[in-house]
Design an enzyme around this catalytic site. Structure first.
Site, PDB file in Angstrom:
ATOM      1  N   TYR A  55      43.439  27.145  29.914  1.00 31.39           N
ATOM      2  CA  TYR A  55      42.311  26.394  29.369  1.00 31.39           C
ATOM      3  C   TYR A  55      41.135  26.336  30.326  1.00 31.39           C
ATOM      4  O   TYR A  55      40.017  26.026  29.921  1.00 31.39           O
ATOM      5  CB  TYR A  55      42.738  24.985  28.983  1.00 31.39           C
ATOM      6  CG  TYR A  55      43.856  24.914  27.955  1.00 31.39           C
ATOM      7  CD1 TYR A  55      44.297  26.041  27.272  1.00 31.39           C
ATOM      8  CD2 TYR A  55      44.480  23.693  27.678  1.00 31.39           C
ATOM      9  CE1 TYR A  55      45.330  25.967  26.350  1.00 31.39           C
ATOM     10  CE2 TYR A  55      45.509  23.616  26.753  1.00 31.39           C
ATOM     11  CZ  TYR A  55      45.931  24.757  26.096  1.00 31.39           C
ATOM     12  OH  TYR A  55      46.956  24.676  25.181  1.00 31.39           O
ATOM     13  N   HIS A 115      53.953  29.320  29.069  1.00 32.46           N
ATOM     14  CA  HIS A 115      53.014  29.360  27.942  1.00 32.46           C
ATOM     15  C   HIS A 115      53.378  30.403  26.882  1.00 32.46           C
ATOM     16  O   HIS A 115      53.217  30.171  25.693  1.00 32.46           O
ATOM     17  CB  HIS A 115      51.590  29.627  28.465  1.00 32.46           C
ATOM     18  CG  HIS A 115      50.513  29.070  27.602  1.00 32.46           C
ATOM     19  ND1 HIS A 115      49.333  28.563  28.101  1.00 32.46           N
ATOM     20  CD2 HIS A 115      50.419  28.930  26.262  1.00 32.46           C
ATOM     21  CE1 HIS A 115      48.572  28.137  27.112  1.00 32.46           C
ATOM     22  NE2 HIS A 115      49.205  28.364  25.980  1.00 32.46           N
TER      23      HIS A 115
END
Length: 301
Positions: A55, A115
């Site tokens: 992010y 992830h």
């Protein structure tokens, strides 16, 4: 507990659905910074922040936490290691954990996830997270975007079961068989894109239910998520929407309305999921753009 998602908050990384290796992430041209957005979220009552290396804004999230003055013990902080470091191996994974801790300004993280299940690499990444947990750097471990087959592979080697699998879940991508199998094995489902980035707010079924219940389309989708027992982490950069998104506990959808929403997933949506999975497991690694090691026969629904 409703989480606040920080993806594309004040910073736009190269999209996992359309980017190629080498794309440059950047802050948005206008709008509030991640620091401002996260501070707003904390001011409106959020205490669970869902973050990630990918992010690109964890340092600003940490600044917002400091600005808020909220004690660390009142917060639940989650993060994820991205595919580049997963591919590089255990040392890179540990280095990223340490960077996340420094950026967020904490000496432990409540939840840390792999992830994506990078082929041939994700198990070692998870094992390094287990080591970090034993040292007290991480409280709980999780995974993200794992197919059932990835989870099975992981559990052949892991000694600590992941507490969650963070996957896209909403009425338009409701993979019942995968979800049921994970939940039956004690793994909670954490839903990203629960609100489908607002793209389903005008769908006739959602709009009709919103009008009938006197709620917003976002609240209908959010209520479906929590009523199904999933962990709900909506995202907005507007204070009004932040408040609205978490107000999903003062009403209940009737069983027939839940069933109606359950049936909105199409075969085309499942195909899109499958193609995205195949594309993203090698994303931002030297194998980006190839199918090397990618599981081609996974449980899709």
């Amino acid at each position: 507990l409703v989480g606040y998602g920080t993806y594309k908050v004040g910073f736009v990384p190269a999209s996992a659905s359309s980017a190629v290796a080498g794309d440059v992430a950047s802050p948005p041209a206008d709008g509030p910074s991640a620091r401002e957005c996260v501070l707003m979220a904390l001011e409106t009552g959020y205490r669970f922040l869902d973050c990630a290396q990918f992010y690109g804004n964890e340092e600003e999230v940490g600044a917002a936490i400091r600005d808020s003055g909220i004690p660390r013990e009142e917060l639940y902080l989650a993060s994820k290691v991205w595919t580049d470091n997963i591919f590089q191996g255990r040392t890179a994974v540990r280095t990223q954990v340490e960077k996340t801790l420094a950026d967020l300004g904490t000496n432990y993280i409540d939840l840390y996830c792999v992830h994506w299940p990078v082929p041939g690499k994700h198990v070692d990444a998870y094992l390094e997270l287990e080591a970090c947990q034993r040292e007290g750097l991480i409280r709980s471990l999780g995974v993200s975007n794992y197919a059932l087959e990835d989870y099975t592979e992981l559990m052949e080697h892991a000694t600590i079961k992941p507490v969650i699998n963070q996957i896209e879940v909403n009425p338009f991508l409701y993979r019942k068989r995968t979800i049921a199998a994970l939940e039956n094995d004690g793994v909670r489902i954490q839903a990203y894109r629960a609100l489908r980035d607002g793209k389903a707010f005008t769908h006739p079924a959602v709009a009709e239910l919103a009008a009938r219940y006197g709620k917003s389309p976002a609240q209908i989708l959010g209520r479906w998520c929590v009523q199904k027992g999933f962990i709900y982490i909506p995202k907005s950069v507007q204070r009004k929407r932040m408040v609205e998104n978490k107000e999903v506990f003062d009403f209940e959808l009737a069983a027939e309305d839940v069933e109606r929403l359950d049936g909105l997933t199409t075969g085309a949506a499942i195909e899109t999921f499958r193609d995205l999975y195949r594309k993203c497991v090698n994303r931002d690694t030297p194998l980006d753009g190839t199918m090397d090691g990618v599981k081609m026969d996974i449980t899709e629904d």
